[in-house]
Design an enzyme around this catalytic site. Structure first.
Site, PDB file in Angstrom:
ATOM      1  N   HIS A 158       0.821  -1.217   0.000  1.00  0.00           N
ATOM      2  CA  HIS A 158       0.000   0.000   0.000  1.00  0.00           C
ATOM      3  C   HIS A 158       0.855   1.267   0.000  1.00  0.00           C
ATOM      4  O   HIS A 158       0.700   2.106  -0.911  1.00  0.00           O
ATOM      5  CB  HIS A 158      -0.958  -0.009   1.196  1.00  0.00           C
ATOM      6  CG  HIS A 158      -1.625   1.305   1.443  1.00  0.00           C
ATOM      7  ND1 HIS A 158      -2.484   1.892   0.535  1.00  0.00           N
ATOM      8  CD2 HIS A 158      -1.531   2.169   2.491  1.00  0.00           C
ATOM      9  CE1 HIS A 158      -2.909   3.050   1.012  1.00  0.00           C
ATOM     10  NE2 HIS A 158      -2.338   3.252   2.202  1.00  0.00           N
ATOM     11  N   ASP A 182     -24.706  17.247 -24.028  1.00  0.00           N
ATOM     12  CA  ASP A 182     -23.303  17.667 -23.946  1.00  0.00           C
ATOM     13  C   ASP A 182     -22.419  16.563 -23.358  1.00  0.00           C
ATOM     14  O   ASP A 182     -21.546  16.808 -22.539  1.00  0.00           O
ATOM     15  CB  ASP A 182     -23.186  18.940 -23.096  1.00  0.00           C
ATOM     16  CG  ASP A 182     -23.805  18.765 -21.713  1.00  0.00           C
ATOM     17  OD1 ASP A 182     -24.392  17.693 -21.452  1.00  0.00           O
ATOM     18  OD2 ASP A 182     -23.694  19.690 -20.896  1.00  0.00           O
ATOM     19  N   ASP A 207      -3.021   8.449  -0.900  1.00  0.00           N
ATOM     20  CA  ASP A 207      -3.378   7.364   0.016  1.00  0.00           C
ATOM     21  C   ASP A 207      -4.845   6.986  -0.161  1.00  0.00           C
ATOM     22  O   ASP A 207      -5.205   5.809  -0.270  1.00  0.00           O
ATOM     23  CB  ASP A 207      -3.092   7.829   1.451  1.00  0.00           C
ATOM     24  CG  ASP A 207      -3.624   6.861   2.498  1.00  0.00           C
ATOM     25  OD1 ASP A 207      -3.361   5.650   2.374  1.00  0.00           O
ATOM     26  OD2 ASP A 207      -4.293   7.317   3.446  1.00  0.00           O
ATOM     27  N   HIS A 245       4.101   6.762   5.578  1.00  0.00           N
ATOM     28  CA  HIS A 245       2.953   7.483   6.127  1.00  0.00           C
ATOM     29  C   HIS A 245       2.134   6.689   7.138  1.00  0.00           C
ATOM     30  O   HIS A 245       1.424   7.283   7.960  1.00  0.00           O
ATOM     31  CB  HIS A 245       2.043   7.987   4.986  1.00  0.00           C
ATOM     32  CG  HIS A 245       1.163   6.950   4.361  1.00  0.00           C
ATOM     33  ND1 HIS A 245       1.570   6.180   3.298  1.00  0.00           N
ATOM     34  CD2 HIS A 245      -0.107   6.564   4.646  1.00  0.00           C
ATOM     35  CE1 HIS A 245       0.585   5.364   2.945  1.00  0.00           C
ATOM     36  NE2 HIS A 245      -0.442   5.576   3.756  1.00  0.00           N
ATOM     37  N   GLU A 262       1.411   5.209  12.863  1.00  0.00           N
ATOM     38  CA  GLU A 262       0.065   4.783  13.263  1.00  0.00           C
ATOM     39  C   GLU A 262      -0.045   3.277  13.420  1.00  0.00           C
ATOM     40  O   GLU A 262      -0.708   2.789  14.347  1.00  0.00           O
ATOM     41  CB  GLU A 262      -0.949   5.265  12.220  1.00  0.00           C
ATOM     42  CG  GLU A 262      -2.382   4.920  12.574  1.00  0.00           C
ATOM     43  CD  GLU A 262      -3.374   5.432  11.540  1.00  0.00           C
ATOM     44  OE1 GLU A 262      -4.542   5.046  11.619  1.00  0.00           O
ATOM     45  OE2 GLU A 262      -2.968   6.211  10.667  1.00  0.00           O
ATOM     46  N   ASP A 263       0.584   2.514  12.539  1.00  0.00           N
ATOM     47  CA  ASP A 263       0.330   1.070  12.483  1.00  0.00           C
ATOM     48  C   ASP A 263       1.493   0.194  12.920  1.00  0.00           C
ATOM     49  O   ASP A 263       1.377  -1.037  12.912  1.00  0.00           O
ATOM     50  CB  ASP A 263      -0.076   0.675  11.058  1.00  0.00           C
ATOM     51  CG  ASP A 263      -1.407   1.292  10.652  1.00  0.00           C
ATOM     52  OD1 ASP A 263      -2.200   1.601  11.554  1.00  0.00           O
ATOM     53  OD2 ASP A 263      -1.634   1.483   9.444  1.00  0.00           O
TER      54      ASP A 263
END
Length: 708
Positions: free
Chosen positions: A48, A259, A139, A72, A76-77
């Site tokens: 990812h 259009d 992301d 990134h 957090e993970d």
């Protein structure tokens, strides 16, 4: 999965000075930290951040941004820390990564609060470095590309958030290809049946008009060549979500769309854009009202292009965009296009972006953060800003002010400056006096009239369209309320001292110091807002005994002037006892509310005075400027049951310059009907004239004022 050398080669293709060691170090660090983590698809989680980095290489972003993309999710993970990233990659990259880390350990009341707080944190980080936003958008794009692996019950929420926040945010930043893909992916999740239907219809239409489109493209190219204009002409098909949105907005079906197909002409210079426009307008007839020159007046995100609509072969409408190659690059990549010079030399995007119109919009949005409202409130106002197109108006000196459709001079005033909005009392539009609630149109010249000391009424918050105006109005109203409650608190304190006949009571300032308040106004505000009572304050100062001086029959202070909404103390009108200027009134002092106005003799007021004689406040109407304020009076009318009765009432009110706020039929028989009217009048004398006019109608048997 992309390998290290492939990532380095991608960056080196547009940046010969790439820091290979930095990219390799980040690649290995991220892969190691994510270790055996898996995505919902079963792929290694590291795939990812690697795909996010790959998306950013398509946008030709600098090394630091690519590294931030790789890292990134580490804070957090994984067990990675900001300090560790600062040490290995430098504090600048550490700050980027921290700005991308969600707030995951706070308890939120609702999903809107959580979403709003995460967006607030993201935009604060973006305010310092716009590359945070670019990584976040990439992301979200990769997450949407793989959303089919996400559990079904989560998909709609993610897609809705993408549609409401991230897609329009990409558009505001001018990154149109990303906005379109985010909308496309979200559309398929939120409306799968509609998406399939439109794509099927597009396939049918494509087969039917394929040769026509290629012929138009060839003719445009040849006409431009003959006129010595070097141009690239390409045809394009409107995206399914764009078609769906137009069908919803216009309430039409697919067959009525004219259009769906358009063409884009890319030329070398701005002068060529206008030359090409002249050529195409000589080939086919232009459609009136369908011309927009975003070159001379760029959009807020910096977008520049000429838009026109023509009636082509077979009476087919053709949407046409004309722009230079440089304009096209900015239109596709927006704020990201500021990252590099034409020769590929690196330049800090955070510096270049600050000069762009898109970044100016972002700074304006972040001003909402200073309002201090709830996270859900911030999310609401940010969405409001994201979804609006622009109306362009001018100050008398020619400064261009961009506003959302439906904006009024109130929004215009706050866009010029907060102080201008707060002191605004009127306006002129194109030289003519107009109400402040008049919707503005592009090209309007707006002059704001200000008065020193004026304050915005709270009703403006419901009239304002922009988040900036609403936030400023709320701040000003809170400050007004604070001043009123400070005055009320001082009054209550003085009343209590007089009521108890206490000797040698210290001043409010001394009392505040003894009780730990920073200043007298802080203590007065606590008393006025009913956070604590004046009795509690005196008790805390050691005054326990009640005084023995009999209470006066009335409050002995100066009368409170009633100026519409009240200026000397917080003023409210008892809703069950409506009053208008000229009525005899009394005021009842109530902690936390201020002074409530009742008609003289009202039972509620008499009961309050019986319980506490000191709550009585002498009040008087201040009729100076009263003509500018309207009050609601309830009127009962008994009239003949004839078709002309309503027209007669309307004519009577118009003759006396009174407004009808509401009309209710209470009783209706074959012979008569009883009506309740809410009439807007200036004062009691005005109401008396209105009643006389109504009684003079041949269809009216009775007209009298009521209490409801």
């Amino acid at each position: 999965m992309m390998r290290q050398y492939e990532l380095v080669e991608r960056v080196a293709a547009y940046n010969p000075d790439v820091d290979e060691a930095l990219l390799n170090r980040a690649y290995v660090y991220s892969m190691t930290k994510h270790g055996g983590q898996k995505r919902a698809s079963g792929d290694p989680y590291f795939s990812h951040p690697l795909e996010v980095a790959a998306i950013l290489t398509q946008m030709r972003l600098d090394d630091a941004t690519i590294v931030a993309a790789l890292l990134h999710d580490t804070i957090e993970d994984t067990d990675a820390t900001r300090a560790e990233i600062d040490h290995l990659f430098g504090p600048r990259i550490g700050k980027l990564v921290e700005g991308l880390t969600k707030i995951g350990r706070l308890a939120f009341v609702s999903q809107a609060d959580k979403q709003g707080e995460n967006l607030r944190k993201l935009l604060l980080a973006v305010a310092e470095d716009v590359r945070v936003l670019l990584v976040k958008l990439a992301d979200r794009l990769h997450n949407m590309r793989t959303i089919h692996w996400v559990p079904v019950h989560k998909r709609a929420r993610i897609a809705q958030e993408t549609m409401e926040v991230y897609a329009p945010l990409a558009g505001k930043m001018g990154i149109f290809w990303m906005r379109e893909e985010l909308e496309h992916l979200s559309f398929h999740v939120l409306h799968p049946e509609e998406a399939a239907y439109i794509e099927g219809k597009l396939a049918e239409r494509r087969a039917a008009v394929g040769s026509l489109l290629s012929g138009i493209e060839a003719e445009l190219s040849e006409r431009l060549r003959v006129n010595d204009i070097a141009a690239v002409v390409t045809g394009r098909e409107k995206k399914p979500y764009s078609i769906f949105a137009k069908m919803q907005r216009k309430s039409i079906n697919f067959e009525h769309l004219s259009d769906i197909y358009g063409f884009r002409i890319l030329v070398d210079t701005t002068a060529d854009c206008y030359a090409a426009l002249g050529v195409v307008h000589t080939i086919w007839q232009s459609v009136p009202g369908r011309f927009k020159d975003h070159i001379s007046t760029p959009k807020q995100n910096g977008y520049r292009s000429i838009h026109t609509t023509l009636v082509g072969p077979r009476k087919q409408r053709i949407e046409l965009q004309i722009r230079s190659h440089e304009m096209h690059r900015l239109a596709e990549y927006g704020i990201a296009a500021h990252a590099f010079y034409k020769d590929g030399t690196s330049r800090r995007p955070s510096e270049l972006a600050r000069d762009s119109e898109a970044y100016a919009w972002l700074r304006h949005t972040i001003e909402l953060l200073s309002d201090g409202g709830s996270s859900a409130e911030f999310l609401e106002h940010t969405k409001l800003e994201l979804f609006q197109d622009r109306v362009y108006c001018f100050t008398p000196r020619g400064k261009l002010i961009a506003l959302p459709p439906g904006a009024t001079p109130i929004d215009f005033a706050y866009q010029v400056h907060t102080d201008v909005g707060n002191t605004c009392t009127g306006c002129r539009i194109n030289g003519h006096p107009r109400p402040l609630v008049t919707p503005l149109n592009s090209g309007d010249e707006v002059e704001i009239l200000c008065k020193e000391g004026a304050q915005p009424p709270s009703a403006w918050n419901a009239l304002a369209v922009t988040g900036k105006a609403r936030a400023a109005i709320r701040r000003a109203n809170r400050e007004q309320d604070r001043r009123k409650f400070v005055r009320l608190g001082r009054q209550l304190f003085e009343n209590e001292v007089v009521r108890r006949a206490l000797p040698d009571v210290p001043s409010l300032a001394t009392s505040a110091e003894r009780l730990g308040y920073p200043e007298a106004d802080a203590l007065a505000y606590a008393i006025g807002s009913d956070a604590m009572s004046a009795t509690d304050v005196l008790r805390a100062l050691g005054y326990e005994a009640e005084g023995t001086v009999p209470p006066p029959a009335h409050h002995n202070g100066a009368p409170v002037k009633i100026r519409g909404h009240g200026d000397d103390l917080p003023i409210t009108f008892a809703p069950q006892h409506p009053t208008i200027p000229g009525d005899k009134i009394v005021g009842i002092l109530q902690p936390g509310e201020g002074v409530t106005i009742y008609p003289a003799g009202a039972s509620d007021a008499l009961d309050a005075v019986a319980a506490d004689p000191h709550c009585w406040v002498d009040v008087a109407w201040d009729l100076s400027g009263a003509a500018a304020t309207l009050y609601t009076a309830a009127v009962r009318v008994v009239a003949s049951n004839k078709p002309t009765v309503f027209a007669g009432i309307a004519e009577a009110l118009e003759a006396e310059d009174a407004d009808l706020g509401e009309l209710t039929v209470v009783t209706k028989t074959p012979d008569y009907r009883e009506l309740n009217l809410h009439i807007e009048v200036r004062d009691a004398a005005h109401l008396s004239r209105v009643l006389d006019r109504l009684r003079g109608l041949t269809t009216v048997a009775e007209a009298s004022r009521t209490s409801h």
